[in-house]
Write a protein that holds these residues in place. Structure first.
Motif: not given
Length: 261
Positions: A153-164, A190-198
């Motif tokens: 149940g998520i929207l996610y782009d594994p090839a994304g270049k980060g968040y602004d 797993v990837r989204l959790c790590d991304d968002m915590s940063r």
């Protein structure tokens, strides 16, 4: 259906699913929720299953089979009152005018409903929560981009270049909790959790106490990156010590579903 055949049918169902919620049991067996709860009590007393928050689990379930993500629509109806109590405690930590990130999962969804009309900015990749907030909330809402992954149940782009963007707080759930950290089985979570915590100053974990017994295969976030955790009073002394040893502040809320049953 009389008690004995129904109980046998429940045991057979547990061999297939390992966990059955009260609502599902009532629907499948064609009985009331009260009868389903009495069946759970009797099966648990007889050693034919384990009574857990929101339903019944099979005995001696292998770790690999227990640690799986249930579909959101099923998980949403498990330990609801505990999750709402956790969500209310989490909402009290949110400051008006702040920016927060809310992860996927049922406890985070309940948290999102608590802050839907607050004067805050919310970023989420959760499709169920984004839908709820867009229809029922007044908060400023930003939704992550990418492909729709219906489970989990998520929207996610594994090839994304980060968040602004950057947030004050990141609210996240987990499939399991151990001394290693937050545990998941789905690689995108797993990837989204790590991304968002940063992207946030503070990471706050929202989990009911059942999650301390689960052992999914992958560490999504070590406890050293968790600032605070909110759970219910099913938390054991041993699990509390693990949190304390890793410097994690934690809040324990009353386990409402244990009352009157």
């Amino acid at each position: 259906m009389s008690d004995l055949p129904r109980h046998q049918a429940i045991v057979e169902l547990l061999e297939e699913k390992t966990f059955v919620s009260v609502n599902e049991l009532a629907s499948v067996m064609g009985v009331s929720s009260a009868t389903a709860r009495r069946d759970i009590e009797k099966l648990s007393d007889a050693g034919l299953g384990q009574k857990v928050h929101g339903g019944i689990a099979a005995n001696a379930v292998p770790m690999q089979r227990r640690a799986v993500n249930l579909p959101f629509i099923e998980n949403r109806d498990i330990a609801v009152e505990n999750k709402r109590a956790i969500a209310q405690a989490a909402a009290s930590l949110v400051r008006d005018g702040s920016s927060i990130i809310i992860h996927a999962g049922s406890t985070c969804f309940h948290f999102g409903t608590q802050i839907a009309s607050r004067n805050i900015r919310v970023f989420t990749n959760s499709t169920p929560l984004a839908g709820y907030l867009s229809e029922n909330g007044t908060c400023q809402l930003t939704v992550g981009g990418g492909d729709v992954h219906r489970e989990p149940g998520i929207l996610y782009d594994p090839a994304g270049k980060g968040y602004d963007f950057f947030a004050d707080q990141f609210f996240v759930g987990a499939l399991g909790i151990s001394s290693q950290g937050l545990l998941e089985s789905h690689p995108l979570l797993v990837r989204l959790c790590d991304d968002m915590s940063r992207q946030a100053n503070e990471t706050i974990v929202l989990v009911d106490s059942r999650k301390f017994a689960e052992r999914p295969p992958t560490v999504a976030l070590p406890l050293t990156r968790v600032h605070r955790l909110i759970t219910d009073d099913g938390l054991t002394d041993a699990d509390a010590k693990v949190l304390e040893d890793h410097g994690v502040d934690y809040v324990v809320v009353e386990a409402r579903e244990s009352k009157g049953k």
